[in-house]
Design a protein around this motif. Structure first.
Motif, PDB file in Angstrom:
ATOM      1  N   VAL A 106      16.892 -59.311  -4.747  1.00  0.00           N
ATOM      2  CA  VAL A 106      16.082 -60.351  -4.120  1.00  0.00           C
ATOM      3  C   VAL A 106      16.992 -61.437  -3.571  1.00  0.00           C
ATOM      4  CG1 VAL A 106      14.268 -62.063  -4.442  1.00  0.00           C
ATOM      5  CG2 VAL A 106      14.188 -59.918  -5.735  1.00  0.00           C
ATOM      6  N   GLN A 107      16.780 -61.788  -2.297  1.00  0.00           N
ATOM      7  CA  GLN A 107      17.464 -62.945  -1.729  1.00  0.00           C
ATOM      8  C   GLN A 107      16.561 -64.149  -1.940  1.00  0.00           C
ATOM      9  OE1 GLN A 107      19.536 -62.556   2.071  1.00  0.00           O
ATOM     10  NE2 GLN A 107      18.718 -64.543   2.702  1.00  0.00           N
ATOM     11  N   LEU A 108      16.982 -65.038  -2.840  1.00  0.00           N
ATOM     12  CA  LEU A 108      16.131 -66.140  -3.281  1.00  0.00           C
ATOM     13  C   LEU A 108      16.056 -67.280  -2.271  1.00  0.00           C
ATOM     14  CD1 LEU A 108      17.473 -66.297  -6.945  1.00  0.00           C
ATOM     15  CD2 LEU A 108      15.416 -65.129  -6.124  1.00  0.00           C
ATOM     16  N   SER A 126       7.368 -62.452  -2.680  1.00  0.00           N
ATOM     17  CA  SER A 126       6.893 -61.850  -1.435  1.00  0.00           C
ATOM     18  C   SER A 126       7.851 -62.211  -0.311  1.00  0.00           C
ATOM     19  CB  SER A 126       5.481 -62.348  -1.087  1.00  0.00           C
ATOM     20  OG  SER A 126       4.560 -61.962  -2.082  1.00  0.00           O
ATOM     21  N   GLY A 127       7.997 -61.303   0.645  1.00  0.00           N
ATOM     22  CA  GLY A 127       8.895 -61.560   1.769  1.00  0.00           C
ATOM     23  C   GLY A 127       8.982 -60.351   2.675  1.00  0.00           C
ATOM     24  N   ALA A 154      12.969 -63.444   0.222  1.00  0.00           N
ATOM     25  CA  ALA A 154      11.797 -64.240  -0.159  1.00  0.00           C
ATOM     26  C   ALA A 154      11.314 -65.135   0.979  1.00  0.00           C
ATOM     27  CB  ALA A 154      12.123 -65.091  -1.384  1.00  0.00           C
ATOM     28  N   ASP A 155       9.988 -65.139   1.199  1.00  0.00           N
ATOM     29  CA  ASP A 155       9.391 -66.064   2.169  1.00  0.00           C
ATOM     30  C   ASP A 155       9.523 -67.505   1.692  1.00  0.00           C
ATOM     31  OD1 ASP A 155       8.525 -64.351   4.161  1.00  0.00           O
ATOM     32  OD2 ASP A 155       6.632 -63.924   3.161  1.00  0.00           O
ATOM     33  N   THR A 156       9.230 -67.707   0.414  1.00  0.00           N
ATOM     34  CA  THR A 156       9.303 -69.040  -0.187  1.00  0.00           C
ATOM     35  C   THR A 156      10.580 -69.138  -1.000  1.00  0.00           C
ATOM     36  OG1 THR A 156       6.889 -69.113  -0.367  1.00  0.00           O
ATOM     37  CG2 THR A 156       8.146 -70.679  -1.698  1.00  0.00           C
ATOM     38  N   PRO A 157      11.460 -70.083  -0.670  1.00  0.00           N
ATOM     39  CA  PRO A 157      12.721 -70.179  -1.418  1.00  0.00           C
ATOM     40  C   PRO A 157      12.476 -70.469  -2.893  1.00  0.00           C
ATOM     41  CG  PRO A 157      12.387 -72.115  -0.039  1.00  0.00           C
ATOM     42  CD  PRO A 157      11.322 -71.140   0.343  1.00  0.00           C
ATOM     43  N   SER A 162      17.260 -73.631  -0.204  1.00  0.00           N
ATOM     44  CA  SER A 162      16.740 -73.790   1.156  1.00  0.00           C
ATOM     45  C   SER A 162      16.131 -72.469   1.626  1.00  0.00           C
ATOM     46  CB  SER A 162      17.861 -74.218   2.106  1.00  0.00           C
ATOM     47  OG  SER A 162      18.404 -75.467   1.706  1.00  0.00           O
ATOM     48  N   PRO A 163      15.243 -72.513   2.642  1.00  0.00           N
ATOM     49  CA  PRO A 163      14.569 -71.293   3.093  1.00  0.00           C
ATOM     50  C   PRO A 163      15.540 -70.262   3.663  1.00  0.00           C
ATOM     51  CG  PRO A 163      13.428 -73.247   3.892  1.00  0.00           C
ATOM     52  CD  PRO A 163      14.729 -73.722   3.319  1.00  0.00           C
TER      53      PRO A 163
END
Length: 203
Positions: A106-108, A126-127, A154-157, A162-163
């Protein structure tokens, strides 16, 4: 007095001719086979973001890049920073997803501080699906045909990061036209060099 004609060496000429033919063949393969297939693959990827969300896949599948997806990280086993160009660094977590299976990457989110310590306990994410970082070198990847792992961006950081950047189809390389041109160029250079060598060869 008539000058004797130059004798063309048979074996070197055959070898050079075969080499030139092979280079032309490789150029045609890139142009007529690899390029159309890559164009079709990119068209498929371009349509993926509009498809319904799916569960994050258990195993690598290139055709799923840029699909919307979700997954549950039961427990992060490691969180590392990886270079992300202008965005600084990406925080990437290795996750357990159950007692069995390959787990999930997962890229956070991103950070500009290379000393950032990311604390994240896991959870639902989710992303969109992307490639996980690959430590293989270019030469190594030619001999190791193991599919590159997938990663959920991830859509939400998470964890105050940061996003992440938005999915970009342009990030998938399509160099087959350039490869074809290179092979044709190599073939032309080989033919010119050999022709010059024959002209300078003693009679």
């Amino acid at each position: 007095m008539t000058r004797p004609a130059r004798r063309i060496p048979i074996i070197p000429t055959i070898l050079v001719t075969l080499a030139i033919a092979a280079m032309i063949g490789l150029g045609l393969w890139q142009l007529l086979d690899r390029l159309p297939k890559k164009d079709a693959f990119l068209a498929q990827l371009a349509a993926n973001p509009a498809k319904p969300p799916m569960a994050f896949p258990r195993f690598p599948d290139e055709t799923l890049l840029f699909r919307r997806a979700s997954g549950l990280c039961l427990q992060p086993t490691a969180i590392k920073l990886a270079g992300a160009g202008k965005s600084g660094f990406r925080a990437i977590a290795e996750c357990k997803t159950g007692a069995e299976g390959p787990g999930m990457v997962v890229q956070l989110g991103t950070t500009r501080d290379p000393m950032t310590k990311v604390a994240w306990a896991g959870g639902e994410v989710s992303g969109y699906i992307s490639h996980a970082p690959d430590g293989r070198s270019l030469i190594g990847s030619l001999f190791d045909r193991t599919p590159q792992r997938l990663m959920l961006v991830a859509d939400t950081p998470q964890a105050g990061l940061s996003p992440n950047g938005k999915p970009d189809i342009a990030s998938v390389p399509n160099n087959h036209l350039a490869y074809a041109g290179q092979w044709f160029f190599f073939a032309a250079i080989a033919a010119i060099i050999y022709a010059l060598a024959l002209r300078r060869r003693p009679r």
